[in-house]
Design a protein around this motif. Structure first.
Motif, PDB file in Angstrom:
ATOM      1  N   LEU A 188       0.835  -1.205   0.000  1.00  0.00           N
ATOM      2  CA  LEU A 188       0.000   0.000   0.000  1.00  0.00           C
ATOM      3  C   LEU A 188       0.867   1.252   0.000  1.00  0.00           C
ATOM      4  CD1 LEU A 188      -2.760   1.507   0.442  1.00  0.00           C
ATOM      5  CD2 LEU A 188      -2.316   1.238   2.900  1.00  0.00           C
ATOM      6  N   TYR A 189       0.541   2.181  -0.883  1.00  0.00           N
ATOM      7  CA  TYR A 189       1.162   3.500  -0.878  1.00  0.00           C
ATOM      8  C   TYR A 189       0.045   4.517  -0.697  1.00  0.00           C
ATOM      9  CZ  TYR A 189       3.891   7.570  -2.149  1.00  0.00           C
ATOM     10  OH  TYR A 189       4.530   8.792  -2.129  1.00  0.00           O
ATOM     11  N   VAL A 190       0.221   5.431   0.242  1.00  0.00           N
ATOM     12  CA  VAL A 190      -0.792   6.455   0.496  1.00  0.00           C
ATOM     13  C   VAL A 190      -0.268   7.808   0.032  1.00  0.00           C
ATOM     14  CG1 VAL A 190      -2.194   7.636   2.239  1.00  0.00           C
ATOM     15  CG2 VAL A 190      -1.703   5.191   2.484  1.00  0.00           C
ATOM     16  N   ILE A 191      -1.052   8.461  -0.805  1.00  0.00           N
ATOM     17  CA  ILE A 191      -0.727   9.803  -1.279  1.00  0.00           C
ATOM     18  C   ILE A 191      -1.413  10.794  -0.364  1.00  0.00           C
ATOM     19  CG2 ILE A 191      -0.924  11.460  -3.161  1.00  0.00           C
ATOM     20  CD1 ILE A 191      -1.113   8.992  -5.050  1.00  0.00           C
ATOM     21  N   GLU A 192      -0.605  11.541   0.377  1.00  0.00           N
ATOM     22  CA  GLU A 192      -1.170  12.542   1.275  1.00  0.00           C
ATOM     23  C   GLU A 192      -1.286  13.872   0.536  1.00  0.00           C
ATOM     24  OE1 GLU A 192      -0.595  11.830   5.736  1.00  0.00           O
ATOM     25  OE2 GLU A 192       1.431  11.831   4.911  1.00  0.00           O
ATOM     26  N   PRO A 193      -2.445  14.522   0.633  1.00  0.00           N
ATOM     27  CA  PRO A 193      -2.596  15.833  -0.016  1.00  0.00           C
ATOM     28  C   PRO A 193      -1.686  16.848   0.659  1.00  0.00           C
ATOM     29  CG  PRO A 193      -4.525  15.295   1.295  1.00  0.00           C
ATOM     30  CD  PRO A 193      -3.634  14.105   1.339  1.00  0.00           C
ATOM     31  N   VAL A 194      -1.143  17.734  -0.152  1.00  0.00           N
ATOM     32  CA  VAL A 194      -0.277  18.798   0.362  1.00  0.00           C
ATOM     33  C   VAL A 194      -1.073  20.092   0.313  1.00  0.00           C
ATOM     34  CG1 VAL A 194       1.877  20.055   0.024  1.00  0.00           C
ATOM     35  CG2 VAL A 194       1.770  17.610  -0.485  1.00  0.00           C
ATOM     36  N   ALA A 195      -1.248  20.707   1.464  1.00  0.00           N
ATOM     37  CA  ALA A 195      -1.991  21.971   1.532  1.00  0.00           C
ATOM     38  C   ALA A 195      -0.999  23.114   1.688  1.00  0.00           C
ATOM     39  CB  ALA A 195      -2.965  21.959   2.697  1.00  0.00           C
ATOM     40  N   TYR A 196      -1.197  24.179   0.932  1.00  0.00           N
ATOM     41  CA  TYR A 196      -0.356  25.355   1.095  1.00  0.00           C
ATOM     42  C   TYR A 196      -1.225  26.594   0.939  1.00  0.00           C
ATOM     43  CZ  TYR A 196      -0.286  25.070  -4.020  1.00  0.00           C
ATOM     44  OH  TYR A 196      -0.644  24.974  -5.341  1.00  0.00           O
ATOM     45  N   PRO A 197      -0.856  27.658   1.660  1.00  0.00           N
ATOM     46  CA  PRO A 197      -1.695  28.867   1.612  1.00  0.00           C
ATOM     47  C   PRO A 197      -1.627  29.531   0.236  1.00  0.00           C
ATOM     48  CG  PRO A 197       0.259  29.218   2.969  1.00  0.00           C
ATOM     49  CD  PRO A 197       0.281  27.783   2.537  1.00  0.00           C
ATOM     50  N   ARG A 238      -3.781   4.648  -2.355  1.00  0.00           N
ATOM     51  CA  ARG A 238      -4.910   5.357  -1.759  1.00  0.00           C
ATOM     52  C   ARG A 238      -4.539   6.823  -1.553  1.00  0.00           C
ATOM     53  NH1 ARG A 238      -7.364   1.313  -3.048  1.00  0.00           N
ATOM     54  NH2 ARG A 238      -8.224  -0.228  -1.642  1.00  0.00           N
ATOM     55  N   ASN A 239      -5.545   7.668  -1.450  1.00  0.00           N
ATOM     56  CA  ASN A 239      -5.358   9.096  -1.155  1.00  0.00           C
ATOM     57  C   ASN A 239      -5.899   9.390   0.233  1.00  0.00           C
ATOM     58  OD1 ASN A 239      -4.361  10.205  -3.735  1.00  0.00           O
ATOM     59  ND2 ASN A 239      -6.315   9.450  -4.507  1.00  0.00           N
ATOM     60  N   GLY A 240      -5.165  10.195   1.010  1.00  0.00           N
ATOM     61  CA  GLY A 240      -5.639  10.588   2.328  1.00  0.00           C
ATOM     62  C   GLY A 240      -4.507  10.718   3.321  1.00  0.00           C
ATOM     63  N   VAL A 241      -4.864  10.799   4.582  1.00  0.00           N
ATOM     64  CA  VAL A 241      -3.876  10.875   5.655  1.00  0.00           C
ATOM     65  C   VAL A 241      -3.350   9.459   5.880  1.00  0.00           C
ATOM     66  CG1 VAL A 241      -3.493  11.470   8.081  1.00  0.00           C
ATOM     67  CG2 VAL A 241      -5.042  12.854   6.668  1.00  0.00           C
ATOM     68  N   ALA A 242      -2.037   9.311   5.882  1.00  0.00           N
ATOM     69  CA  ALA A 242      -1.411   7.986   5.849  1.00  0.00           C
ATOM     70  C   ALA A 242      -1.933   7.032   6.916  1.00  0.00           C
ATOM     71  CB  ALA A 242       0.108   8.113   5.944  1.00  0.00           C
ATOM     72  N   ASP A 243      -1.871   7.423   8.183  1.00  0.00           N
ATOM     73  CA  ASP A 243      -2.260   6.478   9.229  1.00  0.00           C
ATOM     74  C   ASP A 243      -3.732   6.090   9.126  1.00  0.00           C
ATOM     75  OD1 ASP A 243      -3.467   8.373  11.770  1.00  0.00           O
ATOM     76  OD2 ASP A 243      -2.120   9.349  10.358  1.00  0.00           O
ATOM     77  N   ALA A 244      -4.597   7.034   8.814  1.00  0.00           N
ATOM     78  CA  ALA A 244      -6.031   6.736   8.685  1.00  0.00           C
ATOM     79  C   ALA A 244      -6.288   5.801   7.502  1.00  0.00           C
ATOM     80  CB  ALA A 244      -6.827   8.026   8.528  1.00  0.00           C
ATOM     81  N   GLU A 245      -5.598   6.018   6.400  1.00  0.00           N
ATOM     82  CA  GLU A 245      -5.780   5.169   5.220  1.00  0.00           C
ATOM     83  C   GLU A 245      -5.224   3.766   5.448  1.00  0.00           C
ATOM     84  OE1 GLU A 245      -7.556   5.570   2.441  1.00  0.00           O
ATOM     85  OE2 GLU A 245      -8.216   7.440   3.342  1.00  0.00           O
ATOM     86  N   ILE A 246      -4.120   3.665   6.175  1.00  0.00           N
ATOM     87  CA  ILE A 246      -3.546   2.355   6.481  1.00  0.00           C
ATOM     88  C   ILE A 246      -4.520   1.556   7.337  1.00  0.00           C
ATOM     89  CG2 ILE A 246      -1.693   1.156   7.728  1.00  0.00           C
ATOM     90  CD1 ILE A 246       0.118   3.607   6.854  1.00  0.00           C
ATOM     91  N   VAL A 247      -5.063   2.189   8.370  1.00  0.00           N
ATOM     92  CA  VAL A 247      -6.020   1.511   9.257  1.00  0.00           C
ATOM     93  C   VAL A 247      -7.291   1.143   8.486  1.00  0.00           C
ATOM     94  CG1 VAL A 247      -7.502   1.832  11.288  1.00  0.00           C
ATOM     95  CG2 VAL A 247      -5.086   2.514  11.377  1.00  0.00           C
ATOM     96  N   ALA A 248      -7.799   2.058   7.670  1.00  0.00           N
ATOM     97  CA  ALA A 248      -9.011   1.788   6.890  1.00  0.00           C
ATOM     98  C   ALA A 248      -8.783   0.637   5.904  1.00  0.00           C
ATOM     99  CB  ALA A 248      -9.454   3.047   6.148  1.00  0.00           C
ATOM    100  N   THR A 249      -7.605   0.615   5.288  1.00  0.00           N
ATOM    101  CA  THR A 249      -7.288  -0.455   4.338  1.00  0.00           C
ATOM    102  C   THR A 249      -7.140  -1.783   5.068  1.00  0.00           C
ATOM    103  OG1 THR A 249      -6.225   1.115   2.843  1.00  0.00           O
ATOM    104  CG2 THR A 249      -5.679  -1.211   2.541  1.00  0.00           C
ATOM    105  N   ALA A 250      -6.528  -1.770   6.242  1.00  0.00           N
ATOM    106  CA  ALA A 250      -6.408  -3.002   7.037  1.00  0.00           C
ATOM    107  C   ALA A 250      -7.798  -3.562   7.342  1.00  0.00           C
ATOM    108  CB  ALA A 250      -5.636  -2.744   8.327  1.00  0.00           C
ATOM    109  N   LYS A 251      -8.740  -2.673   7.660  1.00  0.00           N
ATOM    110  CA  LYS A 251     -10.110  -3.110   7.945  1.00  0.00           C
ATOM    111  C   LYS A 251     -10.793  -3.631   6.687  1.00  0.00           C
ATOM    112  CE  LYS A 251     -10.811  -0.040  11.887  1.00  0.00           C
ATOM    113  NZ  LYS A 251     -11.453   1.212  12.360  1.00  0.00           N
ATOM    114  N   SER A 252     -10.739  -2.860   5.599  1.00  0.00           N
ATOM    115  CA  SER A 252     -11.458  -3.255   4.379  1.00  0.00           C
ATOM    116  C   SER A 252     -10.859  -4.507   3.738  1.00  0.00           C
ATOM    117  CB  SER A 252     -11.496  -2.102   3.374  1.00  0.00           C
ATOM    118  OG  SER A 252     -10.210  -1.831   2.859  1.00  0.00           O
ATOM    119  N   GLU A 253      -9.576  -4.716   3.924  1.00  0.00           N
ATOM    120  CA  GLU A 253      -8.906  -5.896   3.364  1.00  0.00           C
ATOM    121  C   GLU A 253      -8.907  -7.083   4.327  1.00  0.00           C
ATOM    122  OE1 GLU A 253      -7.386  -6.508   0.374  1.00  0.00           O
ATOM    123  OE2 GLU A 253      -8.120  -4.593  -0.397  1.00  0.00           O
ATOM    124  N   SER A 254      -9.421  -6.883   5.535  1.00  0.00           N
ATOM    125  CA  SER A 254      -9.394  -7.923   6.577  1.00  0.00           C
ATOM    126  C   SER A 254      -7.983  -8.456   6.796  1.00  0.00           C
ATOM    127  CB  SER A 254     -10.338  -9.080   6.223  1.00  0.00           C
ATOM    128  OG  SER A 254     -11.658  -8.604   6.094  1.00  0.00           O
TER     129      SER A 254
END
Length: 152
Positions: free
Chosen positions: A42-51, A90-106
């Protein structure tokens, strides 16, 4: 508890292509090989926010997902071709996406590399691995990068 309840059928391996995450692939392989478990890279792409002048701009590199999938596939072919392995981006915040993927993939196990930051660097950067350990629906093996001494 019987051994069947400890069977490892699917191992999630989050990657950022750093040395610790690449080392985590080797540890995950050791779990998957004897049991025939599937590896999910799994690779998670985190969005980069800048002003910007008017609010905040979220920059999502359109080519990044394609490049990440290409690198994951290359890693899979070079190092895991003899195992059941597949790649996800996946796109999102890394730790949240890792946990969500662990759940969805069992997933039965997450094997994640950690940079081993401490002190101020840990305070400023936080630890994705630490947050995954805290929130994961399954056991987590953290792999800190280490260099083995070669015998001469």
């Amino acid at each position: 508890m019987n051994n069947a309840s400890l069977a490892i059928r699917k191992v999630l391996v989050p990657l950022d292509f750093s040395d610790p995450s690449l080392q985590a692939v080797q540890y995950a392989r050791r779990f998957a090989d004897p049991s025939g478990a599937e590896l999910v890279l799994l690779y998670v792409i985190e969005p980069v926010a800048y002003p910007a002048e008017l609010g905040v701009v979220i920059n999502l590199d359109a080519d990044l997902a394609e490049r990440a999938m290409s690198e994951l596939e290359k890693l899979r072919v070079q190092h895991l071709s003899d195992l059941s392995a597949r790649c996800l981006v996946r796109n999102g915040v890394a730790d949240a996406e890792i946990v969500a993927t662990a759940k969805s993939e069992s997933a039965d196990l997450i094997v994640i590399g950690t940079h081993g930051f401490s002190g101020l660097k840990h305070f400023l950067l936080g630890s994705t691995a630490e947050r995954v350990v805290r929130d994961a629906p399954c056991p987590v093996l953290t792999v800190r990068h280490h260099v083995t001494a070669e015998k001469g």
